[in-house]
Motif scaffolding. Structure first.
Motif, PDB file in Angstrom:
ATOM      1  N   THR A  27       0.824  -1.217   0.000  1.00  0.00           N
ATOM      2  CA  THR A  27       0.000   0.000   0.000  1.00  0.00           C
ATOM      3  C   THR A  27       0.853   1.259   0.000  1.00  0.00           C
ATOM      4  O   THR A  27       0.616   2.186  -0.800  1.00  0.00           O
ATOM      5  N   ASP A  28       1.846   1.310   0.881  1.00  0.00           N
ATOM      6  CA  ASP A  28       2.710   2.500   0.955  1.00  0.00           C
ATOM      7  C   ASP A  28       3.486   2.687  -0.342  1.00  0.00           C
ATOM      8  O   ASP A  28       3.701   3.824  -0.796  1.00  0.00           O
ATOM      9  N   LEU A  29       3.920   1.593  -0.928  1.00  0.00           N
ATOM     10  CA  LEU A  29       4.662   1.672  -2.188  1.00  0.00           C
ATOM     11  C   LEU A  29       3.757   2.178  -3.315  1.00  0.00           C
ATOM     12  O   LEU A  29       4.194   2.972  -4.157  1.00  0.00           O
ATOM     13  N   GLU A  30       2.510   1.757  -3.311  1.00  0.00           N
ATOM     14  CA  GLU A  30       1.556   2.251  -4.315  1.00  0.00           C
ATOM     15  C   GLU A  30       1.382   3.768  -4.185  1.00  0.00           C
ATOM     16  O   GLU A  30       1.353   4.488  -5.198  1.00  0.00           O
ATOM     17  N   LYS A  31       1.282   4.252  -2.946  1.00  0.00           N
ATOM     18  CA  LYS A  31       1.142   5.696  -2.721  1.00  0.00           C
ATOM     19  C   LYS A  31       2.368   6.444  -3.233  1.00  0.00           C
ATOM     20  O   LYS A  31       2.249   7.512  -3.834  1.00  0.00           O
ATOM     21  N   SER A  32       3.542   5.874  -2.976  1.00  0.00           N
ATOM     22  CA  SER A  32       4.775   6.515  -3.413  1.00  0.00           C
ATOM     23  C   SER A  32       4.847   6.574  -4.936  1.00  0.00           C
ATOM     24  O   SER A  32       5.197   7.615  -5.516  1.00  0.00           O
ATOM     25  N   ILE A  33       4.518   5.472  -5.598  1.00  0.00           N
ATOM     26  CA  ILE A  33       4.568   5.435  -7.061  1.00  0.00           C
ATOM     27  C   ILE A  33       3.544   6.406  -7.653  1.00  0.00           C
ATOM     28  O   ILE A  33       3.817   7.101  -8.643  1.00  0.00           O
ATOM     29  N   SER A  34       2.373   6.484  -7.027  1.00  0.00           N
ATOM     30  CA  SER A  34       1.335   7.399  -7.515  1.00  0.00           C
ATOM     31  C   SER A  34       1.771   8.853  -7.382  1.00  0.00           C
ATOM     32  O   SER A  34       1.397   9.711  -8.188  1.00  0.00           O
ATOM     33  N   THR A  35       2.605   9.122  -6.355  1.00  0.00           N
ATOM     34  CA  THR A  35       3.018  10.502  -6.085  1.00  0.00           C
ATOM     35  C   THR A  35       4.239  10.916  -6.898  1.00  0.00           C
ATOM     36  O   THR A  35       4.247  11.972  -7.552  1.00  0.00           O
ATOM     37  N   VAL A  36       5.286  10.096  -6.867  1.00  0.00           N
ATOM     38  CA  VAL A  36       6.555  10.498  -7.498  1.00  0.00           C
ATOM     39  C   VAL A  36       6.968   9.581  -8.647  1.00  0.00           C
ATOM     40  O   VAL A  36       8.008   9.790  -9.263  1.00  0.00           O
ATOM     41  N   VAL A  49      12.825 -13.008 -16.436  1.00  0.00           N
ATOM     42  CA  VAL A  49      12.560 -13.409 -15.051  1.00  0.00           C
ATOM     43  C   VAL A  49      12.945 -12.257 -14.119  1.00  0.00           C
ATOM     44  O   VAL A  49      14.053 -11.708 -14.231  1.00  0.00           O
ATOM     45  N   ILE A  50      12.048 -11.880 -13.223  1.00  0.00           N
ATOM     46  CA  ILE A  50      12.324 -10.777 -12.294  1.00  0.00           C
ATOM     47  C   ILE A  50      13.348 -11.241 -11.256  1.00  0.00           C
ATOM     48  O   ILE A  50      13.135 -12.227 -10.550  1.00  0.00           O
ATOM     49  N   LEU A  51      14.463 -10.530 -11.170  1.00  0.00           N
ATOM     50  CA  LEU A  51      15.509 -10.845 -10.204  1.00  0.00           C
ATOM     51  C   LEU A  51      15.376  -9.983  -8.954  1.00  0.00           C
ATOM     52  O   LEU A  51      15.687 -10.422  -7.851  1.00  0.00           O
ATOM     53  N   ALA A  52      14.931  -8.745  -9.125  1.00  0.00           N
ATOM     54  CA  ALA A  52      14.774  -7.822  -7.994  1.00  0.00           C
ATOM     55  C   ALA A  52      13.656  -6.841  -8.333  1.00  0.00           C
ATOM     56  O   ALA A  52      13.568  -6.358  -9.457  1.00  0.00           O
ATOM     57  N   GLY A  53      12.844  -6.546  -7.311  1.00  0.00           N
ATOM     58  CA  GLY A  53      11.766  -5.586  -7.516  1.00  0.00           C
ATOM     59  C   GLY A  53      10.381  -6.195  -7.516  1.00  0.00           C
ATOM     60  O   GLY A  53       9.453  -5.655  -8.124  1.00  0.00           O
ATOM     61  N   ALA A  54      10.197  -7.295  -6.802  1.00  0.00           N
ATOM     62  CA  ALA A  54       8.899  -7.979  -6.793  1.00  0.00           C
ATOM     63  C   ALA A  54       7.792  -7.088  -6.239  1.00  0.00           C
ATOM     64  O   ALA A  54       6.677  -7.068  -6.774  1.00  0.00           O
ATOM     65  N   ARG A  55       8.084  -6.340  -5.190  1.00  0.00           N
ATOM     66  CA  ARG A  55       7.056  -5.496  -4.586  1.00  0.00           C
ATOM     67  C   ARG A  55       6.703  -4.328  -5.515  1.00  0.00           C
ATOM     68  O   ARG A  55       5.543  -3.916  -5.609  1.00  0.00           O
ATOM     69  N   ARG A  56       7.709  -3.802  -6.206  1.00  0.00           N
ATOM     70  CA  ARG A  56       7.435  -2.747  -7.187  1.00  0.00           C
ATOM     71  C   ARG A  56       6.572  -3.289  -8.323  1.00  0.00           C
ATOM     72  O   ARG A  56       5.627  -2.636  -8.770  1.00  0.00           O
ATOM     73  N   TYR A  57       6.898  -4.492  -8.756  1.00  0.00           N
ATOM     74  CA  TYR A  57       6.123  -5.160  -9.810  1.00  0.00           C
ATOM     75  C   TYR A  57       4.675  -5.341  -9.368  1.00  0.00           C
ATOM     76  O   TYR A  57       3.726  -5.038 -10.120  1.00  0.00           O
ATOM     77  N   GLN A  58       4.478  -5.798  -8.138  1.00  0.00           N
ATOM     78  CA  GLN A  58       3.138  -6.023  -7.611  1.00  0.00           C
ATOM     79  C   GLN A  58       2.359  -4.710  -7.494  1.00  0.00           C
ATOM     80  O   GLN A  58       1.178  -4.636  -7.844  1.00  0.00           O
ATOM     81  N   ALA A  59       3.043  -3.659  -7.008  1.00  0.00           N
ATOM     82  CA  ALA A  59       2.387  -2.360  -6.855  1.00  0.00           C
ATOM     83  C   ALA A  59       1.972  -1.791  -8.215  1.00  0.00           C
ATOM     84  O   ALA A  59       0.869  -1.220  -8.354  1.00  0.00           O
ATOM     85  N   LEU A  60       2.836  -1.928  -9.206  1.00  0.00           N
ATOM     86  CA  LEU A  60       2.520  -1.431 -10.553  1.00  0.00           C
ATOM     87  C   LEU A  60       1.299  -2.145 -11.128  1.00  0.00           C
ATOM     88  O   LEU A  60       0.421  -1.517 -11.735  1.00  0.00           O
ATOM     89  N   LEU A  61       1.228  -3.446 -10.942  1.00  0.00           N
ATOM     90  CA  LEU A  61       0.064  -4.196 -11.411  1.00  0.00           C
ATOM     91  C   LEU A  61      -1.207  -3.725 -10.712  1.00  0.00           C
ATOM     92  O   LEU A  61      -2.254  -3.540 -11.350  1.00  0.00           O
ATOM     93  N   ASN A  62      -1.097  -3.532  -9.378  1.00  0.00           N
ATOM     94  CA  ASN A  62      -2.265  -3.090  -8.607  1.00  0.00           C
ATOM     95  C   ASN A  62      -2.763  -1.726  -9.078  1.00  0.00           C
ATOM     96  O   ASN A  62      -3.968  -1.437  -9.034  1.00  0.00           O
ATOM     97  N   LEU A  63      -1.825  -0.862  -9.514  1.00  0.00           N
ATOM     98  CA  LEU A  63      -2.185   0.487  -9.948  1.00  0.00           C
ATOM     99  C   LEU A  63      -2.655   0.526 -11.401  1.00  0.00           C
ATOM    100  O   LEU A  63      -3.044   1.578 -11.901  1.00  0.00           O
TER     101      LEU A  63
END
Length: 312
Positions: A27-36, A49-63
């Motif tokens: 949730t916090d990461l989604e807010k950050s991506i939406s803002t900046v 294959v994703i090596l690093a950034g799984a949470r960023r990947y998940q947040a982007l999909l959610n948004l």
């Protein structure tokens, strides 16, 4: 050196890497991506294959994003695994046992990739081996360089990293489970893992209730006389677990007070009620230690052993 990024469709990326931490709260990461926007690109292999950034990947999909900037790494299997481990080590939601397992595997990979000394002997590179300046230069081994690299990334000292890896290498699965559930502290584990994994399994239930100083004695006896004799010679005290937890809280309280003293805040600066409470707690700790020693002496003098509680 500037990192070159590309843009890839999120649907083309593969979240199949075992080190990815999917399903966490972003949730916090989604807010950050939406803002900046997305500050750090995803890191992927040449086969997406994703090596690093799984949470960023998940947040982007959610948004609702369909694309993302990525850095493509064209490396071997071990290097790719090391990148994923590095990503996890700088995160804050790994528990201590997971961190230790990651550190151990990272060390194995680093040494597999760098099997030789980082600095060759002087004569190998055409230098005068008798030169005093050359002799003063320190040869850095892969293990030492690894500790320094990880220390810079994680903020842990090389000693802490070495001890963490040692715990993971030497601890049995049962000990790791006890760590996970909070039944064993790091200090207890550091002493206990000096026994073999089979010895750990046999004596774990007994060890859980012992303070560090008693575990140290237990291990010494087990090494010289065997685990069975150590179990018979180290009685379990009534309410030992509760006493140990109180003792740990007392140590934390005293440590916190010392930290405050470094900032010029002493006990006498606290309200009278707080000073009285602290002194009562400290006195209770002294009485508890005395009672523990009396109980130990009583059991030893009377040959009392709770053998039925020693079974693993």
């Amino acid at each position: 050196m500037q990192v070159q990024t590309e843009t890839r469709r999120l649907n083309d990326l593969k979240a199949t890497n075992a080190y990815l931490r999917l399903g966490t709260d972003v949730t916090d990461l989604e807010k950050s991506i939406s803002t900046v926007g997305l500050i750090a690109p995803l890191v992927i292999s040449v086969d997406n294959v994703i090596l690093a950034g799984a949470r960023r990947y998940q947040a982007l999909l959610n948004l609702g994003y369909t694309e993302a900037p990525v850095v493509v790494i064209d490396k071997g299997e071990l290097e790719r695994e090391l990148i994923s481990i590095d990503e996890n080590l700088v995160r804050k939601d790994l528990n201590k046992v997971e961190v230790e397992g990651h550190l151990r595997r990272a060390k194995e990979i680093y040494q597999a990739i760098n099997p030789y000394e980082e600095s060759a002997p002087a004569e190998v590179v055409g230098m005068d081996a008798n030169d005093e300046e050359i002799q003063k230069k320190k040869v850095i081994l892969p293990a030492e360089k690894f500790l320094n690299i990880v220390s810079e990334k994680t903020g842990l000292s090389p000693k802490q990293i070495h001890e963490a890896i040692n715990r993971d290498e030497m601890a049995s699965d049962e000990v790791k489970e006890a760590r996970q559930s909070g039944e064993l502290s790091i200090s207890q584990t550091n002493e206990f893992v000096k026994l073999t994994k089979d010895e750990q399994k046999k004596s774990l239930n007994h060890i859980k209730t012992l303070p560090v100083k008693e575990i140290r004695s237990f291990v010494k006896m087990a090494k010289s006389q065997g685990v069975e004799e150590a179990l018979r010679g180290t009685p379990k005290l009534p309410h030992a677990r509760e006493f140990m937890e109180i003792e740990m809280m007392l140590k934390k309280l005293q440590k916190k007070l010392k930290q405050l003293e470094l900032e010029g805040i002493a006990l006498e600066h606290f309200p009278q009620a707080a000073q009285k409470a602290f002194n009562e707690v400290v006195n209770f700790g002294r009485v508890m230690d005395e009672e523990e020693m009396k109980a130990l002496q009583f059991y030893k003098e009377n040959g009392y052993h709770q053998e039925t509680s020693y079974q693993a």
